[in-house]
Design an enzyme around this catalytic site. Structure first.
Site, mmCIF file in Angstrom:
data_model
loop_
_atom_site.group_PDB
_atom_site.id
_atom_site.type_symbol
_atom_site.label_atom_id
_atom_site.label_comp_id
_atom_site.label_asym_id
_atom_site.label_seq_id
_atom_site.Cartn_x
_atom_site.Cartn_y
_atom_site.Cartn_z
ATOM 1 N N GLY A 109 38.814 30.573 44.634
ATOM 2 C CA GLY A 109 39.810 30.379 43.595
ATOM 3 C C GLY A 109 40.207 31.635 42.858
ATOM 4 N N LYS A 110 39.791 32.796 43.341
ATOM 5 C CA LYS A 110 40.069 34.031 42.617
ATOM 6 C C LYS A 110 41.320 34.735 43.157
ATOM 7 C CE LYS A 110 36.588 33.814 39.762
ATOM 8 N NZ LYS A 110 35.986 32.528 40.117
ATOM 9 N N ALA A 111 41.743 35.777 42.438
ATOM 10 C CA ALA A 111 42.992 36.476 42.769
ATOM 11 C C ALA A 111 42.967 37.057 44.175
ATOM 12 C CB ALA A 111 43.263 37.582 41.748
#
Length: 378
Positions: free
Chosen positions: A185-187
């Protein structure tokens, strides 16, 4: 949070290339079966990109926090000051080291309130860990000044803020240590994975040994005959994660730039007085992956949350995952979760709405969302 949105042929090709060049998934040894060491290459790529002293790839953002704490010698009887709006991993890592979390409340950045910090410092304080929540850096000038007066190191938790900057430098690179997460779910994502930034050589050596069962990785000695420098654990990243990470890192500038367009469409488009926009410290540039507004009117807030669902945006953590992002809910961890600072943080967070910035939606959709939000009334 769009790293997973951009997974495509480049990541597939990188994984296939790993198989073609020997298929070694482990980051150490097996020299005769492999052509490259991808974890080490990713660390080098991060050192260059972030302009930092040392970068260590680990198995998760949580592991990165634990390794950073261990590199500072945090242990039983110590205290680590962090903040109530957080992710549970910071507290898990502190407690797993045998230390006690001490909790500051949030200011209008929703990050650590520097005005509360000095009053929490004791002779047991081993580290201060501000968290750059949902892409916006904390007020680091004030935090660093207080830490320096007391000679206490600062660990920046930038797990949710890769690509953000503070006074022209990347968040996560300004303290004694910094940590990043690359979960799905991170950039940018490696599936699971994390990074530790160390700005002190002794800490860097300790961290590298600790994350690898204490291995010193002495030159010209086979791994099986290597010696241990510290009592360690296994927080290694795999080569599978690293090859994906190398591709994703090349996309980060694009991700931040495109996310910024969507974030600014909301920031410029939301003009109704019912919304109070999250503060961004002077000199800070967000990672632009989440846009947060405060809504004091409970009825309008509920209508706004419903609107976000109806328009296909949804929310991110506030309010949909509060139990995992506010320390008031963590009674199972054995520390005092009901201090006034933490209760005040909960009350503050209950007025917020966090809007995820996704690249799958064009800029125009975010502009339309702003207009729709402006139209809401009680």
């Amino acid at each position: 949070m769009p790293g997973f949105e951009l997974i495509g042929q480049e990541e597939r090709d990188a994984l296939n290339a790993l198989m073609d060049e020997g298929g070694v998934f482990f980051a150490h040894g097996f020299d005769a079966k492999r052509k490259r060491y991808h974890v080490r290459e990713l660390e080098s790529d991060f050192r260059e990109f972030l302009s930092c002293h040392d970068a260590l790839c680990v198995s998760s953002g949580t592991a990165a926090i634990k390794v950073a704490l261990k590199s500072l010698g945090v242990g039983f009887g110590d205290e680590v000051i962090t903040q109530g709006f957080n992710f549970i991993a910071d507290f898990e890592a502190i407690i797993d080291c045998g230390a006690t979390p001490v909790v500051a409340g949030s200011d209008d950045t929703l990050n650590m309130d520097p005005a509360q910090l000095e009053g929490l410092i004791t002779d047991k304080t081993k580290a201060i860990m501000p968290v750059h929540m949902l892409g916006v850096p904390a007020r680091l000038d004030e935090i660093f000044a207080i830490a320096a007066r007391h000679n206490i190191p600062v660990i920046e938790d930038a797990c949710e803020a890769i690509g953000a900057k503070y006074n022209g430098r990347y968040a996560g690179t300004l303290g004694a240590a910094g940590v990043f997460s690359f979960d799905y779910g991170k950039a940018i994502t490696t599936g699971e994975g994390g990074l530790v930034i160390l700005n002190d050589e002794k800490m860097a050596v300790t961290a590298r040994q600790y994350h690898d069962h204490g291995h010193m990785n002495l030159p010209d000695i086979p791994r099986g005959l290597d010696r241990a420098g510290v009592a360690g654990f296994n927080y290694r990243m795999s080569e599978l994660n690293a090859v994906v990470g190398k591709v994703q890192l090349k996309k980060l500038d694009y991700i931040v730039a495109e996310s910024g367009k969507r974030y600014k469409a909301l920031d410029q488009g939301i003009t109704s007085g019912v919304y109070k926009k999250r503060a961004v410290p002077e000199g800070a540039e967000p990672a632009y992956d989440t846009y947060i507004v405060e809504v004091a009117d409970a009825q309008i807030r509920e209508h706004a949350i419903q609107l976000l669902g109806d328009m296909g945006f949804g929310t991110k953590n506030l309010p949909d995952a509060m139990n995992w992002h506010c320390s008031v809910f963590w009674d199972h961890m054995g520390f005092d979760t009901k201090t006034q600072a933490q209760l005040d943080t909960l009350a503050l967070l209950e007025r917020q709405i966090a809007i995820p910035v996704m690249l799958g939606k064009p800029v125009e959709d975010f502009a339309e969302l702003a207009v729709a939000l402006n139209g809401l009334t009680g």
